[in-house]
Design a protein around this motif. Sequence first.
Motif, PDB file in Angstrom:
ATOM      1  N   GLU A 202       0.835  -1.204   0.000  1.00  0.00           N
ATOM      2  CA  GLU A 202       0.000   0.000   0.000  1.00  0.00           C
ATOM      3  C   GLU A 202       0.871   1.256   0.000  1.00  0.00           C
ATOM      4  O   GLU A 202       0.613   2.201  -0.750  1.00  0.00           O
ATOM      5  N   LEU A 203       1.899   1.261   0.835  1.00  0.00           N
ATOM      6  CA  LEU A 203       2.770   2.431   0.921  1.00  0.00           C
ATOM      7  C   LEU A 203       3.551   2.618  -0.385  1.00  0.00           C
ATOM      8  O   LEU A 203       3.642   3.745  -0.902  1.00  0.00           O
ATOM      9  N   LEU A 204       4.109   1.537  -0.914  1.00  0.00           N
ATOM     10  CA  LEU A 204       4.876   1.644  -2.154  1.00  0.00           C
ATOM     11  C   LEU A 204       3.993   2.090  -3.324  1.00  0.00           C
ATOM     12  O   LEU A 204       4.453   2.808  -4.223  1.00  0.00           O
ATOM     13  N   THR A 205       2.745   1.688  -3.314  1.00  0.00           N
ATOM     14  CA  THR A 205       1.817   2.105  -4.381  1.00  0.00           C
ATOM     15  C   THR A 205       1.555   3.606  -4.302  1.00  0.00           C
ATOM     16  O   THR A 205       1.426   4.283  -5.334  1.00  0.00           O
ATOM     17  N   ILE A 206       1.485   4.138  -3.080  1.00  0.00           N
ATOM     18  CA  ILE A 206       1.332   5.596  -2.908  1.00  0.00           C
ATOM     19  C   ILE A 206       2.533   6.310  -3.519  1.00  0.00           C
ATOM     20  O   ILE A 206       2.388   7.298  -4.250  1.00  0.00           O
ATOM     21  N   TYR A 207       3.742   5.797  -3.260  1.00  0.00           N
ATOM     22  CA  TYR A 207       4.952   6.398  -3.828  1.00  0.00           C
ATOM     23  C   TYR A 207       4.952   6.268  -5.348  1.00  0.00           C
ATOM     24  O   TYR A 207       5.305   7.220  -6.062  1.00  0.00           O
ATOM     25  N   GLN A 208       4.560   5.090  -5.840  1.00  0.00           N
ATOM     26  CA  GLN A 208       4.605   4.818  -7.267  1.00  0.00           C
ATOM     27  C   GLN A 208       3.783   5.819  -8.068  1.00  0.00           C
ATOM     28  O   GLN A 208       4.165   6.199  -9.187  1.00  0.00           O
ATOM     29  N   ASN A 209       2.690   6.280  -7.511  1.00  0.00           N
ATOM     30  CA  ASN A 209       1.766   7.132  -8.259  1.00  0.00           C
ATOM     31  C   ASN A 209       1.881   8.615  -7.899  1.00  0.00           C
ATOM     32  O   ASN A 209       1.040   9.424  -8.297  1.00  0.00           O
ATOM     33  N   ALA A 210       2.919   8.962  -7.162  1.00  0.00           N
ATOM     34  CA  ALA A 210       3.145  10.365  -6.800  1.00  0.00           C
ATOM     35  C   ALA A 210       3.838  11.110  -7.931  1.00  0.00           C
ATOM     36  O   ALA A 210       4.557  10.532  -8.740  1.00  0.00           O
ATOM     37  N   LYS A 211       3.595  12.425  -7.970  1.00  0.00           N
ATOM     38  CA  LYS A 211       4.328  13.290  -8.898  1.00  0.00           C
ATOM     39  C   LYS A 211       5.814  13.228  -8.572  1.00  0.00           C
ATOM     40  O   LYS A 211       6.667  13.110  -9.442  1.00  0.00           O
ATOM     41  N   CYS A 212       6.100  13.330  -7.290  1.00  0.00           N
ATOM     42  CA  CYS A 212       7.436  13.072  -6.772  1.00  0.00           C
ATOM     43  C   CYS A 212       7.320  12.814  -5.270  1.00  0.00           C
ATOM     44  O   CYS A 212       6.261  13.037  -4.679  1.00  0.00           O
ATOM     45  N   VAL A 213       8.408  12.357  -4.684  1.00  0.00           N
ATOM     46  CA  VAL A 213       8.444  12.050  -3.256  1.00  0.00           C
ATOM     47  C   VAL A 213       9.563  12.853  -2.616  1.00  0.00           C
ATOM     48  O   VAL A 213      10.687  12.895  -3.131  1.00  0.00           O
ATOM     49  N   VAL A 214       9.238  13.502  -1.498  1.00  0.00           N
ATOM     50  CA  VAL A 214      10.239  14.265  -0.739  1.00  0.00           C
ATOM     51  C   VAL A 214      10.346  13.624   0.635  1.00  0.00           C
ATOM     52  O   VAL A 214       9.336  13.453   1.333  1.00  0.00           O
ATOM     53  N   THR A 215      11.552  13.255   1.038  1.00  0.00           N
ATOM     54  CA  THR A 215      11.697  12.458   2.249  1.00  0.00           C
ATOM     55  C   THR A 215      13.036  12.698   2.921  1.00  0.00           C
ATOM     56  O   THR A 215      13.963  13.244   2.310  1.00  0.00           O
ATOM     57  N   ARG A 216      13.128  12.250   4.161  1.00  0.00           N
ATOM     58  CA  ARG A 216      14.408  12.169   4.857  1.00  0.00           C
ATOM     59  C   ARG A 216      14.839  10.713   5.007  1.00  0.00           C
ATOM     60  O   ARG A 216      15.913  10.425   5.520  1.00  0.00           O
ATOM     61  N   ARG A 217      14.014   9.779   4.557  1.00  0.00           N
ATOM     62  CA  ARG A 217      14.201   8.349   4.791  1.00  0.00           C
ATOM     63  C   ARG A 217      14.944   7.656   3.651  1.00  0.00           C
ATOM     64  O   ARG A 217      14.564   7.770   2.481  1.00  0.00           O
ATOM     65  N   LEU A 218      15.969   6.864   4.011  1.00  0.00           N
ATOM     66  CA  LEU A 218      16.712   6.100   3.010  1.00  0.00           C
ATOM     67  C   LEU A 218      15.819   5.063   2.342  1.00  0.00           C
ATOM     68  O   LEU A 218      15.828   4.920   1.113  1.00  0.00           O
ATOM     69  N   CYS A 224      12.023   4.450  -4.311  1.00  0.00           N
ATOM     70  CA  CYS A 224      11.590   5.367  -5.375  1.00  0.00           C
ATOM     71  C   CYS A 224      12.539   5.308  -6.565  1.00  0.00           C
ATOM     72  O   CYS A 224      12.097   5.375  -7.721  1.00  0.00           O
ATOM     73  N   LEU A 225      13.854   5.193  -6.306  1.00  0.00           N
ATOM     74  CA  LEU A 225      14.794   4.994  -7.410  1.00  0.00           C
ATOM     75  C   LEU A 225      14.427   3.741  -8.189  1.00  0.00           C
ATOM     76  O   LEU A 225      14.363   3.755  -9.423  1.00  0.00           O
ATOM     77  N   ALA A 226      14.191   2.653  -7.453  1.00  0.00           N
ATOM     78  CA  ALA A 226      13.883   1.377  -8.109  1.00  0.00           C
ATOM     79  C   ALA A 226      12.612   1.457  -8.942  1.00  0.00           C
ATOM     80  O   ALA A 226      12.528   0.853 -10.016  1.00  0.00           O
ATOM     81  N   MET A 227      11.613   2.214  -8.448  1.00  0.00           N
ATOM     82  CA  MET A 227      10.323   2.308  -9.138  1.00  0.00           C
ATOM     83  C   MET A 227      10.278   3.479 -10.113  1.00  0.00           C
ATOM     84  O   MET A 227       9.236   3.763 -10.698  1.00  0.00           O
TER      85      MET A 227
END
Length: 423
Positions: A202-218, A224-227
């Motif tokens: 569920e979380l990865l699907t949210i990232y997959q369909n985002a315009k972009c992702v801004v984070t502090r988390r590795l 996100c690189l992989a997807m």
Amino acid sequence: MKFGVIMHKTTQNIGDDIQTYAAKCHLPSVDYFIDREHLDTFETPDGKPVATIMAAWYMWHKWNWPPSKYIVPLFTGIHFSDHQSALQEGSPVQTQFLEGCGKEYMNVNGPVGCRDLYTLKKFQKIGLDAFFSGCITLTLPKMEKKKPEREYVCAVDLPKDVLAKLKSELKGSGIDVITTTHYKDYRNSDATWEQREEAVKELLTIYQNAKCVVTRRLHCALPCLAMEVPVFVTNNHKRPVSGRFDPYYDWISNCSYKEFLGGKFNYDFSNPPPNSTAYLEVRDAMIKSINDFVEKYKNEDGNAEEYIKTSYSDEEFYRWKCDTMRSCMDDWFNVTVSEEKELKELSASKKKLDNEIEALNNSNKKLENDITELLTSKRELERNVKSISKENERYREILNCRSVSNAIKIRNVFLSRNKKIKL
């Protein structure tokens, strides 16, 4: 042979489950989810070994290394923890369990693929056969693409001021900012892996369909690189302290919190550029190593003892582990004694300081009383001076009277010099 993956069963960070899920995606089946904090006691009911992708963060607990004979390891995506739990002030336990039998275990089952350059340098320094493999989350498959009702940028575990700045950057763009977190507390949970896996997807699907992702988390940035989801990292990690983020800063747009809040970055969140493809070589090499591992063991069917590569006997291993643990505990004891002595000295110093403060307070109180008495005396003196001044003024008025003055002059004629009244 059966297959297994490493799992942190009591994690508070879904990033651990993302790594487990990434490993699972490469296996024909997952027969065992092996707790990373109990590797040395793992057993299979039939005595058969388990080919295991070992990607994880190790050595939070120091006594569980090396893994049991029932694990046939593929060392890839390894991160070693001594720069957090083991390097806290006062801790003497660092790489002791990667010496002796622990070192032999890793070298005969190596080379060891390291998740970051920090771990690589640490392992090479103590003589381990190691190389940079990258993180297993770089091998994640893409998730289902869904067209959202409104475009959105995903903000993951950002501080409030950084989140506010991101929203201001997107104001008027028609792009929403949604927030997510990697905090997921499984410490007292009875959730099954299937339930945990659904949370990951569920979380990865949210990232997959985002315009972009801004984070502090590795473990948000690397998936996100992989997807192939545009990703921007902002945090306070700086080289060489970054540890887990090295060399990934070279592959991901990033800046510090201070730079982000000051607008000192070159990134358009409403029209984000594609990510660097520098990671693809590492990704492809890791996928190949996992595929080769699976191909090697999928048709194997021996007992655990047949796959032991180490030269030490059970007795030698037991003696080494006991000696190492005893040495570590002695080191801890010495630190504890030293800290206890320091605490006693601090306590004595505090008591002395408290006594000095009490004496000073008493002196201050006495001084305040003396000042109060002096002020009272001063006011009394001022009243006396004022009274005398008034009396003197009255005498002057009397002496200035003509009749009194003439009477004094006549009196002075008949008196000796020392008895005369001066006018």
